[in-house]
Design a protein around this motif. Sequence first.
Motif, PDB file in Angstrom:
ATOM      1  N   LYS A  76      31.336  39.886  54.452  1.00 55.61           N
ATOM      2  CA  LYS A  76      32.821  39.300  54.415  1.00 55.61           C
ATOM      3  C   LYS A  76      33.777  40.343  54.293  1.00 55.61           C
ATOM      4  CE  LYS A  76      31.425  34.675  53.474  1.00 55.61           C
ATOM      5  NZ  LYS A  76      31.469  33.529  52.287  1.00 55.61           N
ATOM      6  N   ASN A  77      33.323  41.666  54.124  1.00 59.48           N
ATOM      7  CA  ASN A  77      34.434  42.857  53.783  1.00 59.48           C
ATOM      8  C   ASN A  77      35.036  42.473  52.428  1.00 59.48           C
ATOM      9  OD1 ASN A  77      33.530  44.311  55.827  1.00 59.48           O
ATOM     10  ND2 ASN A  77      35.480  44.364  57.005  1.00 59.48           N
ATOM     11  N   ALA A  78      34.497  41.993  51.311  1.00 59.63           N
ATOM     12  CA  ALA A  78      34.912  41.546  50.134  1.00 59.63           C
ATOM     13  C   ALA A  78      34.427  41.936  48.785  1.00 59.63           C
ATOM     14  CB  ALA A  78      35.166  40.035  50.139  1.00 59.63           C
ATOM     15  N   VAL A  79      35.219  42.116  47.827  1.00 57.25           N
ATOM     16  CA  VAL A  79      34.534  42.192  46.472  1.00 57.25           C
ATOM     17  C   VAL A  79      35.370  41.429  45.431  1.00 57.25           C
ATOM     18  CG1 VAL A  79      36.288  44.264  46.011  1.00 57.25           C
ATOM     19  CG2 VAL A  79      34.188  44.166  44.633  1.00 57.25           C
ATOM     20  N   TYR A  80      34.543  41.107  44.646  1.00 59.92           N
ATOM     21  CA  TYR A  80      34.831  40.023  43.491  1.00 59.92           C
ATOM     22  C   TYR A  80      34.868  40.615  42.123  1.00 59.92           C
ATOM     23  CZ  TYR A  80      33.804  37.563  47.799  1.00 59.92           C
ATOM     24  OH  TYR A  80      33.585  37.016  49.232  1.00 59.92           O
ATOM     25  N   LEU A  81      35.513  39.836  41.465  1.00 62.54           N
ATOM     26  CA  LEU A  81      35.601  40.095  40.086  1.00 62.54           C
ATOM     27  C   LEU A  81      35.730  38.619  39.274  1.00 62.54           C
ATOM     28  CD1 LEU A  81      35.335  42.060  37.694  1.00 62.54           C
ATOM     29  CD2 LEU A  81      37.704  41.793  37.367  1.00 62.54           C
ATOM     30  N   GLN A  82      34.378  38.230  38.615  1.00 60.57           N
ATOM     31  CA  GLN A  82      34.454  36.998  38.027  1.00 60.57           C
ATOM     32  C   GLN A  82      34.652  37.364  36.558  1.00 60.57           C
ATOM     33  OE1 GLN A  82      33.615  33.776  38.998  1.00 60.57           O
ATOM     34  NE2 GLN A  82      34.244  33.307  36.943  1.00 60.57           N
ATOM     35  N   MET A  83      35.690  36.837  35.973  1.00 59.86           N
ATOM     36  CA  MET A  83      36.160  36.907  34.686  1.00 59.86           C
ATOM     37  C   MET A  83      35.797  35.573  33.858  1.00 59.86           C
ATOM     38  SD  MET A  83      39.481  39.213  35.361  1.00 59.86           S
ATOM     39  CE  MET A  83      40.566  37.808  35.978  1.00 59.86           C
ATOM     40  N   ASN A  84      35.393  35.760  32.905  1.00 65.69           N
ATOM     41  CA  ASN A  84      34.843  34.497  32.108  1.00 65.69           C
ATOM     42  C   ASN A  84      35.383  34.919  30.610  1.00 65.69           C
ATOM     43  OD1 ASN A  84      33.525  33.111  34.089  1.00 65.69           O
ATOM     44  ND2 ASN A  84      31.514  34.055  33.737  1.00 65.69           N
ATOM     45  N   SER A  85      35.500  33.937  29.758  1.00 68.30           N
ATOM     46  CA  SER A  85      35.785  34.091  28.365  1.00 68.30           C
ATOM     47  C   SER A  85      36.883  34.996  28.316  1.00 68.30           C
ATOM     48  CB  SER A  85      34.644  34.525  27.482  1.00 68.30           C
ATOM     49  OG  SER A  85      33.580  33.717  27.682  1.00 68.30           O
ATOM     50  N   LEU A  86      38.056  34.593  28.938  1.00 69.42           N
ATOM     51  CA  LEU A  86      38.977  35.563  28.996  1.00 69.42           C
ATOM     52  C   LEU A  86      39.837  35.505  27.699  1.00 69.42           C
ATOM     53  CD1 LEU A  86      40.229  34.694  32.642  1.00 69.42           C
ATOM     54  CD2 LEU A  86      39.870  37.120  31.838  1.00 69.42           C
ATOM     55  N   LYS A  87      40.461  36.824  27.367  1.00 67.62           N
ATOM     56  CA  LYS A  87      41.103  36.981  25.925  1.00 67.62           C
ATOM     57  C   LYS A  87      42.379  37.288  26.425  1.00 67.62           C
ATOM     58  CE  LYS A  87      37.056  38.623  23.962  1.00 67.62           C
ATOM     59  NZ  LYS A  87      36.390  39.940  23.361  1.00 67.62           N
ATOM     60  N   PRO A  88      43.507  36.969  25.469  1.00 64.97           N
ATOM     61  CA  PRO A  88      44.843  37.591  25.742  1.00 64.97           C
ATOM     62  C   PRO A  88      44.889  39.184  25.917  1.00 64.97           C
ATOM     63  CG  PRO A  88      45.083  36.111  24.080  1.00 64.97           C
ATOM     64  CD  PRO A  88      43.252  36.505  24.376  1.00 64.97           C
ATOM     65  N   GLU A  89      43.978  39.946  25.528  1.00 60.89           N
ATOM     66  CA  GLU A  89      44.224  41.265  25.785  1.00 60.89           C
ATOM     67  C   GLU A  89      43.731  41.699  27.191  1.00 60.89           C
ATOM     68  OE1 GLU A  89      42.798  39.699  23.068  1.00 60.89           O
ATOM     69  OE2 GLU A  89      40.910  40.933  22.531  1.00 60.89           O
ATOM     70  N   ASP A  90      43.376  40.655  27.806  1.00 57.59           N
ATOM     71  CA  ASP A  90      42.848  41.080  29.277  1.00 57.59           C
ATOM     72  C   ASP A  90      44.133  40.774  30.113  1.00 57.59           C
ATOM     73  OD1 ASP A  90      39.872  39.014  28.644  1.00 57.59           O
ATOM     74  OD2 ASP A  90      40.154  41.038  28.942  1.00 57.59           O
ATOM     75  N   THR A  91      45.151  40.405  29.729  1.00 53.35           N
ATOM     76  CA  THR A  91      46.354  40.458  30.483  1.00 53.35           C
ATOM     77  C   THR A  91      46.619  41.691  31.017  1.00 53.35           C
ATOM     78  OG1 THR A  91      46.934  38.392  29.119  1.00 53.35           O
ATOM     79  CG2 THR A  91      48.798  39.713  30.278  1.00 53.35           C
ATOM     80  N   ALA A  92      47.042  41.794  32.293  1.00 53.26           N
ATOM     81  CA  ALA A  92      47.199  42.893  33.018  1.00 53.26           C
ATOM     82  C   ALA A  92      47.485  42.770  34.430  1.00 53.26           C
ATOM     83  CB  ALA A  92      45.994  44.096  32.792  1.00 53.26           C
TER      84      ALA A  92
END
Length: 122
Positions: A76-92
């Motif tokens: 599919k010519n795609a890459v993914y990033l599954q992000m769990n347990s997100l924290k405020p410091e992940d804001t970007a």
Amino acid sequence: QVQLVESGGGLVQAGGSLRLSCAASGRTFSNYAMGWFRQAPGKGREFVAAISSGGGSTMSANSVKGRFTISRDNAKNAVYLQMNSLKPEDTAVYYCAADLNYSAHPAGYAHWGQGTQVTVSS
């Protein structure tokens, strides 16, 4: 040239999840290692995760280990990033990047997307 377009960013509460996608076009996607990087306001671009061209090797920053998972679908010519347990410091702003070489360094990537904003509220 490789064109990259990220999607999937948004606003989420702390503890929530998001899945970022990066669609690639232009060259043979399966030849390229892919990386995810992020940049918060006033900070430099930070490595998040990378995956080798065939998908057999991955690496991630200590700050996201156990919470974020990188994967790719070469059909599919795609890459993914599954992000769990997100924290405020992940804001970007999150960027995907492509290069023939597999690296954790931003300078090692020749092709970049425009970025997608992720905001985690406390």
